[in-house]
Design an enzyme around this catalytic site. Structure first.
Site, short mmCIF file in Angstrom:
data_model
loop_
_atom_site.label_atom_id
_atom_site.label_comp_id
_atom_site.label_asym_id
_atom_site.label_seq_id
_atom_site.Cartn_x
_atom_site.Cartn_y
_atom_site.Cartn_z
N ARG A 72 0.82 -1.21 0.00
CA ARG A 72 0.00 0.00 0.00
C ARG A 72 0.86 1.27 0.00
O ARG A 72 0.46 2.29 -0.56
CB ARG A 72 -0.95 -0.02 1.20
CG ARG A 72 -2.11 -0.97 1.00
CD ARG A 72 -3.01 -1.03 2.21
NE ARG A 72 -4.24 -1.76 1.90
CZ ARG A 72 -5.02 -2.32 2.81
NH1 ARG A 72 -4.70 -2.23 4.09
NH2 ARG A 72 -6.12 -2.95 2.46
N LYS B 283 -17.66 -14.70 5.27
CA LYS B 283 -19.10 -14.52 5.49
C LYS B 283 -19.85 -14.20 4.21
O LYS B 283 -19.47 -13.31 3.46
CB LYS B 283 -19.33 -13.39 6.50
CG LYS B 283 -18.78 -13.67 7.90
CD LYS B 283 -19.04 -12.48 8.80
CE LYS B 283 -18.50 -12.71 10.21
NZ LYS B 283 -18.71 -11.53 11.07
N GLY C 264 -12.74 -3.80 0.41
CA GLY C 264 -14.10 -3.29 0.60
C GLY C 264 -14.44 -2.21 -0.40
O GLY C 264 -15.55 -2.17 -0.93
#
Length: 372
Positions: free
Chosen positions: A51, A205, A351
């Protein structure tokens, strides 16, 4: 015959946004929002610098044009001033990278006077309550120490935070080189992908990825599921959700593939088995466009990493496809692999990448648009 895909294109996403790549900024104090949320060991050593590396090009361009850079980043989710989440390891890394420049870590920009160093790194912006609240007064204080704002933090551009959204009310605002690349890569896949398009979705999930799966079924030709998401289907844990996805796949003429064998302990499915590795790899081999988010096994345990590595190998061996890979766990699983450069675009945001695919824009992108 592959599906055709028509909708409002994302090509206009960068319209009405000032791009650093097309505007020369010089002799300014530049507040540069970056995503230096890097993983650290217990003794505070950086284990993956991707990053930081990805934003260096933007920093180098600004320094070349005689700007003073004020870096803003978060690290983790601190409750107050948690020293374990200080950006000091990042400051030390930058000093080794930019050896010809003066670099300072500012503990508290609200109380400390600013010295005009080449690079100033503000301490973890999430130490301040006003950041996550997107507080206007806090955003104005942050803006007061600079002349120009640049967002180069794709990984948090899905957050309504003061250093992402609020600050654009108070400073001339630009899209950084990395943010532009990230948006362009997702746009390429969403607007006019070469077919067949294969998506591999893993992770723990299904609840966090229902909307994503529904969106992907609009555009993909093959959807490969692994990890905890696949377990939800195989063990019939949430039948109302899984049946809806299966029905939608059939309706949209998408071939949805689940693991056909497994590696695990007792009844726990902890990785895909060799037959599934072969099935998934052969499907990826056919692709002209690939999206991958989420490991297909429990990568924290080395016994269950083989499936995820097989996905990575299949993608890197497909030399004709445009490939987009993102997500913190996904990056961690392949970090340091010598073939990572064979992936077309490695996204710094998991995300954010998924939300951009789902919604077609992000709060951080909308905030940069020039108000008419």
């Amino acid at each position: 015959m592959w599906k055709s895909f028509s909708k409002l294109p994302m090509t206009n996403l960068l319209k009405n946004i000032k791009l650093l790549s097309q505007n020369k900024i010089e002799n300014k104090r530049v507040l540069l929002r970056v995503d230096f949320n890097v993983p650290l060991t217990d003794d505070l050593q950086i284990t993956d610098d991707v990053r930081i590396v990805k934003s260096i090009q933007t920093m180098q361009l600004l320094l070349k044009n005689n700007n003073k850079i004020i870096l803003v980043s978060h690290l983790g989710r601190p409750q107050g001033r948690d020293e374990k989440l200080s950006l000091k390891p990042v400051a030390d890394y930058l000093k080794k990278t930019f050896t010809q420049n003066s670099i300072t870590l500012v503990t508290d920009f609200l109380t400390q006077s600013q010295t005009p160093n080449d690079i100033t790194l503000l301490e973890n912006i999430r130490y301040y309550e006003g950041e996550d609240k997107n507080d206007d007064a806090f955003a104005k204080q942050l803006a007061s120490i600079a002349d120009v704002y640049i967002n180069d933090a794709f990984g948090v551009s899905h957050r309504n935070a003061a250093s992402i959204v609020g600050i654009t009310k108070f400073l001339p605002s630009y899209c950084g080189l990395l943010l532009e690349k990230e948006i362009t890569a997702v746009t390429k896949i969403m607007d006019n992908p070469k077919r067949p398009l294969v998506a591999i979705i893993g992770g723990a999930k299904i609840s966090t990825k229902i909307v994503l799966l529904e969106k992907l079924l609009d555009i993909v030709d093959y959807l490969l599921l692994g990890g905890g998401i696949a377990n939800t289907f195989l063990q019939n844990q949430q039948p109302e959700i899984t049946q809806k996805i299966l029905n939608l796949a059939k309706e949209k003429n998408v071939l949805l593939l689940l693991p056909i064998d497994k590696v695990g302990i007792e009844d726990k499915i902890l990785d895909i088995g060799p037959k599934t590795e072969k099935l998934f790899s052969e499907t990826i081999k056919k692709a002209n466009t690939i999206i991958w988010n989420g490991p297909v096994g429990l990568i924290e345990d080395k016994r269950f990493t083989k499936g995820t590595q097989s996905i990575f190998t299949a993608i890197t061996q497909n030399d004709h496809a445009f490939s987009l890979v993102g997500g913190g766990d996904t990056l961690a699983s392949v970090s340091g692999n010598k073939d990572i450069d064979k992936i077309t675009h490695v996204s710094t945001g998991g995300g954010a990448m998924l939300e951009l695919i789902e919604k077609g824009t992000l709060p951080g992108i909308e905030a940069l648009k020039q108000k008419k």
